[in-house]
Enzyme design. Structure first.
Site, PDB file in Angstrom:
ATOM      1  N   HIS A  34       0.859  -1.194   0.000  1.00 16.31           N
ATOM      2  CA  HIS A  34       0.000   0.000   0.000  1.00 16.31           C
ATOM      3  C   HIS A  34       0.889   1.236   0.000  1.00 16.31           C
ATOM      4  CE1 HIS A  34      -3.711  -2.267   1.063  1.00 16.31           C
ATOM      5  NE2 HIS A  34      -2.887  -3.030   1.753  1.00 16.31           N
ATOM      6  N   THR A 120      -5.348   3.959  -2.700  1.00 11.38           N
ATOM      7  CA  THR A 120      -6.767   4.332  -2.750  1.00 11.38           C
ATOM      8  C   THR A 120      -6.893   5.743  -3.310  1.00 11.38           C
ATOM      9  OG1 THR A 120      -6.862   3.206  -0.597  1.00 11.38           O
ATOM     10  CG2 THR A 120      -8.870   4.319  -1.369  1.00 11.38           C
ATOM     11  N   GLU A 342      -9.018 -10.935   7.248  1.00 14.71           N
ATOM     12  CA  GLU A 342      -8.071 -10.358   8.218  1.00 14.71           C
ATOM     13  C   GLU A 342      -8.659 -10.450   9.616  1.00 14.71           C
ATOM     14  OE1 GLU A 342      -7.031  -6.561   6.253  1.00 14.71           O
ATOM     15  OE2 GLU A 342      -5.122  -6.719   7.319  1.00 14.71           O
ATOM     16  N   ASP A 418       2.706  -2.938   4.378  1.00 16.82           N
ATOM     17  CA  ASP A 418       2.923  -1.528   4.721  1.00 16.82           C
ATOM     18  C   ASP A 418       4.330  -1.413   5.303  1.00 16.82           C
ATOM     19  OD1 ASP A 418       0.072  -0.472   4.373  1.00 16.82           O
ATOM     20  OD2 ASP A 418      -0.261  -2.121   5.761  1.00 16.82           O
TER      21      ASP A 418
HETATM   22  C1  6MZ Z   1      -2.729  -3.915   7.755  1.00 14.78           C
HETATM   23  N1  6MZ Z   1      -3.540  -4.503   6.760  1.00 14.78           N
HETATM   24  C2  6MZ Z   1      -4.379  -3.814   5.928  1.00 14.78           C
HETATM   25  N2  6MZ Z   1      -5.627  -4.296   5.732  1.00 14.78           N
HETATM   26  C3  6MZ Z   1      -6.520  -3.627   4.966  1.00 14.78           C
HETATM   27  N3  6MZ Z   1      -6.241  -2.479   4.338  1.00 14.78           N
HETATM   28  C4  6MZ Z   1      -5.023  -1.957   4.490  1.00 14.78           C
HETATM   29  C5  6MZ Z   1      -4.038  -2.605   5.271  1.00 14.78           C
HETATM   30  N4  6MZ Z   1      -2.918  -1.875   5.211  1.00 14.78           N
HETATM   31  C6  6MZ Z   1      -3.202  -0.795   4.434  1.00 14.78           C
HETATM   32  N5  6MZ Z   1      -4.478  -0.839   4.014  1.00 14.78           N
HETATM   33  C7  6MZ Z   1      -5.214   0.148   3.173  1.00 14.78           C
HETATM   34  O1  6MZ Z   1      -4.288   0.995   2.537  1.00 14.78           O
HETATM   35  C8  6MZ Z   1      -4.486   2.360   2.917  1.00 14.78           C
HETATM   36  C9  6MZ Z   1      -3.172   3.084   2.988  1.00 14.78           C
HETATM   37  O2  6MZ Z   1      -2.606   3.197   1.708  1.00 14.78           O
HETATM   38  P1  6MZ Z   1      -3.219   4.142   0.554  1.00 14.78           P
HETATM   39  O3  6MZ Z   1      -3.727   5.412   1.191  1.00 14.78           O
HETATM   40  O4  6MZ Z   1      -4.312   3.375  -0.118  1.00 14.78           O
HETATM   41  O5  6MZ Z   1      -2.051   4.395  -0.341  1.00 14.78           O
HETATM   42  C10 6MZ Z   1      -5.200   2.248   4.247  1.00 14.78           C
HETATM   43  O6  6MZ Z   1      -5.941   3.435   4.542  1.00 14.78           O
HETATM   44  C11 6MZ Z   1      -6.096   1.048   4.034  1.00 14.78           C
HETATM   45  O7  6MZ Z   1      -7.249   1.393   3.328  1.00 14.78           O
END
Ligand code: 6MZ
Length: 480
Positions: A34, A120, A342, A418
């Site tokens: 992400h 996103t 999850e 992440d």
């Molecule tokens: C820990 N596990 C996870 N499970 C679900 N969604 C996750 C995540 N980790 C990240 N995100 C998703 O990615 C966004 C941040 O990156 P972007 O703003 O999109 O680049 C988070 O706000 C969430 O929607």
């Protein structure tokens, strides 16, 4: 929030610096990263500092900033609060482009040869931002990083300051305990990261340590800014300077075109990194917002957008909200990957499995029946060991469901999720897997090789990647 010496994270006692180094040399494929979760912690601080100098009221409190920069073991709920804080800081197109550029460079520095980044798209009218302008900013950042990697002369990396072997973990700010040490107090990363920022800084970038550097510092490993393929170093070249990205159509259109979705020229050596983008639907979004993201993704396929992801807080929303948009994605030729299981949500996971996405992420909380269905589906699974352990979705590394699925021959790919929030790198995830599941080097090589098959790349690109990975692994196996 959390405790700095989090022992859900046993990675330090799991693997040796030598193992980490060996994993850094592997050509790797990252399929679940992400964008805003992969941000360098120092970059968040820099942006806040800039805004503070400009006299702006800061969008986060001291405590929230401490939560970002000190980190700790986080529940999933805390994690999503943290993402909101990061989003509150990253409100300009320039910040988004900078983060995208740094993230690409960080993965390239970790010897990731193919990256599917996901983000996103955000409509934030108060900042003059639409989903489209946000995504363009991401694509611009990716372009800038690729252009810089392409232009960087091979010797440039060798001229950069390497992180000293005895650099303390405290040399880096960390979002997570994995790289935290005592952190945060002493102008972190400025010294250690300066000049070593994943091979230098791109336009709009300032020195801040990459995750690879933070992990290396915490492990006492000297990290080359660019883990060059062995044949390149054998030829006296530290960095492979050619970069490719994009679709085969663009490749056919010729070299020198710009940006993700285009194929840059291949140099005499090796391709550094290919980058594709997935657009994420946040579970907070309704059907209309989800469809808007899908339509945007469909329009941007020529720029390297290859798919759509469903992610976000798993406690929020219902599958029926996004099914229509995901169907539209499929109809438009986009590939789909879903965050699934999850948390315990058997009905939703069953519906997702029945929908048959091209890939799934996580699948931590499946009962025996769903696990059996997953296995018989043979849907490739993106597994993020550190993320799952730190968010307590699984109890420990050795108990991670990787073990069972791998033993069953289910297609799995190791990913970071992440890397900023969890202070990890893909090399580190490989090292943890090797140690926790007692995988021999040959198994790591096979994981790297197999990952190519689960990409959303075109057939031609997969073939090129297969050859690239095979060649580099052969060189490693040959001890060149
Ligand atoms: C820990 N596990 C996870 N499970 C679900 N969604 C996750 C995540 N980790 C990240 N995100 C998703 O990615 C966004 C941040 O990156 P972007 O703003 O999109 O680049 C988070 O706000 C969430 O929607």
């Amino acid at each position: 929030m959390g405790k700095p010496d989090n022992d859900g994270d046993l990675s330090h006692s799991l693997y040796t610096p030598e193992l980490l180094r060996a994993c850094q040399r592997l050509p790797k494929i990252e399929l679940h990263a992400h964008l805003n979760g992969s941000v360098r912690p120092q970059t968040i601080k820099d942006i806040l500092d800039e805004r503070s100098r400009a006299g702006e009221a800061l969008p986060v409190t001291e405590q929230e900033l401490a939560d970002i920069t000190v980190g700790g073991e986080r529940s999933l709920r805390d994690c999503f609060r943290l993402f909101d804080v990061i989003h509150a800081v990253t409100t300009t197109h320039a910040a988004i482009s900078r983060i995208a550029a740094e993230v690409v460079r960080d993965f390239a520095a970790d010897r990731v040869v193919y990256l599917e980044l996901r983000t996103t798209p955000k409509a934030r009218p108060e900042y003059g931002m639409t989903k489209e302008s946000y995504t363009q900013a991401v694509l611009d950042g990716i372009d800038a990083a690729l252009a810089q990697l392409r232009a960087a002369p091979p010797r440039a990396a060798s001229q950069q300051q390497l992180l000293p072997a005895d650099a303390p973990a405290a040399a880096a700010v960390a979002l997570s305990p994995a790289a935290a040490g005592s952190t945060a107090s002493a102008e972190p990363g400025r010294q250690a990261g300066a000049g070593a920022g994943a091979g230098g800084q791109g336009a709009g970038e300032v020195a801040s340590p990459s995750h690879a550097q933070m992990v290396a510092a915490s492990e006492g490993v000297v990290l080359s800014p660019r883990a060059a393929p062995s044949h390149a170093s054998a030829a006296g070249v530290d960095v492979a300077a050619s970069v490719s990205s994009g679709t085969s159509a663009a490749a056919a259109a010729g070299a020198g075109a710009k940006g993700p979705g285009t194929m840059a020229e291949s140099g005499p050596g090796e391709d550094v990194i290919t980058v594709k983008l997935l657009l994420s639907i946040d579970r907070r979004e309704d059907a209309a917002a989800a469809l808007e993201t899908v339509q945007l993704a469909a329009r941007l396929q020529s720029r390297g957008v290859v798919g759509v992801d469903l992610s976000g807080n798993p406690y929020v929303g219902a599958w029926s909200q996004w099914e229509g948009a995901l169907g539209a994605a499929r109809a438009a030729g986009l590939r789909v990957t879903l965050h699934a299981g999850e948390v315990v949500a058997p009905q939703e996971v069953a519906a997702m499995l029945a929908w048959r996405p091209e890939r799934l992420g996580h699948c931590c909380c499946l009962d025996a029946e769903l696990a059996a269905q997953l296995k018989s589906s043979a849907i490739p699974l993106e597994l993020c060991l550190t993320s799952n352990v730190l968010t307590q979705s699984v109890p420990s590394y050795p108990e991670h469901h990787f073990a069972e699925l791998y033993a069953a021959g289910h297609p799995v790919v190791l990913c970071t999720d992440d890397s900023g929030v969890f202070g990890t790198t893909l090399s580190r995830e490989y090292a943890i897997a090797a140690a926790a599941f007692k995988l021999p080097v040959s198994a790591l090589h096979e994981l790297a090789r197999q990952a190519v098959e689960y990409t959303f790349a075109s057939a031609a690109e997969k073939e090129r990647l297969r050859r690239l990975v095979a060649r580099e692994l052969a060189e490693l196996e040959g001890g060149l």
